[in-house]
Design a protein around this motif. Structure first.
Motif, PDB file in Angstrom:
ATOM      1  N   UNK A 204       0.830  -1.347   0.123  1.00 52.96           N
ATOM      2  CA  UNK A 204      -0.087  -0.034  -0.023  1.00 52.96           C
ATOM      3  C   UNK A 204       0.760   1.293  -0.053  1.00 52.96           C
ATOM      4  N   UNK A 205       2.178   1.235   0.049  1.00 51.87           N
ATOM      5  CA  UNK A 205       3.158   2.332   0.011  1.00 51.87           C
ATOM      6  C   UNK A 205       3.807   2.286  -1.188  1.00 51.87           C
TER       7      UNK A 205
ATOM      8  N   UNK B  60      11.373   2.008   5.226  1.00 51.08           N
ATOM      9  CA  UNK B  60      10.866   3.139   4.381  1.00 51.08           C
ATOM     10  C   UNK B  60      10.501   4.346   5.289  1.00 51.08           C
ATOM     11  N   UNK B  61      11.068   5.534   4.879  1.00 49.12           N
ATOM     12  CA  UNK B  61      10.678   6.685   5.408  1.00 49.12           C
ATOM     13  C   UNK B  61       9.381   7.338   5.734  1.00 49.12           C
TER      14      UNK B  61
ATOM     15  N   UNK C  64       7.843   3.297   7.649  1.00 50.76           N
ATOM     16  CA  UNK C  64       8.578   2.451   8.485  1.00 50.76           C
ATOM     17  C   UNK C  64       8.619   0.896   8.198  1.00 50.76           C
ATOM     18  N   UNK C  65       8.132   0.510   6.982  1.00 47.33           N
ATOM     19  CA  UNK C  65       8.286  -0.773   6.858  1.00 47.33           C
ATOM     20  C   UNK C  65       9.432  -1.333   6.201  1.00 47.33           C
ATOM     21  N   UNK C  66       9.925  -2.669   6.071  1.00 45.74           N
ATOM     22  CA  UNK C  66      11.082  -3.152   5.626  1.00 45.74           C
ATOM     23  C   UNK C  66      11.171  -2.713   4.000  1.00 45.74           C
ATOM     24  N   UNK C  67      12.392  -2.591   3.627  1.00 43.70           N
ATOM     25  CA  UNK C  67      12.462  -2.333   2.115  1.00 43.70           C
ATOM     26  C   UNK C  67      13.444  -3.484   1.621  1.00 43.70           C
TER      27      UNK C  67
END
Length: 73
Positions: free
Chosen positions: A28-29, A45-46, A49-52
């Motif tokens: 969703x981002x 992710x700025x 804040x999820x893992x990239x």
């Protein structure tokens, strides 16, 4: 009578290259960043804040000339 003047010129073609990136793992981002602009070896992710995750994207060629181009764990 109104005169219109635009400073825009026809844009020249900028060279693109396959560029290493980090994309947000949250579906969703839409967050992503160039690998050579990341501040960490495993960034989050700025935006959410999820893992990239690593990936590649065709982007205009840029060089990061920042003296602070050091990645931290």
């Amino acid at each position: 009578m109104y005169l219109y003047y635009s400073r825009k010129r026809p844009q020249e073609e900028l060279p693109e290259e396959l560029t290493p990136i980090w994309s947000c793992s949250n579906e969703n981002c839409k967050g992503w960043m160039r690998d050579n602009f990341a501040f960490s070896t495993t960034p989050v992710c700025s935006l959410c804040q999820s893992k990239m995750v690593r990936g590649e994207k065709m982007l205009v060629a840029l060089t990061n000339t920042s003296a602070l181009n050091h990645k931290h764990s």
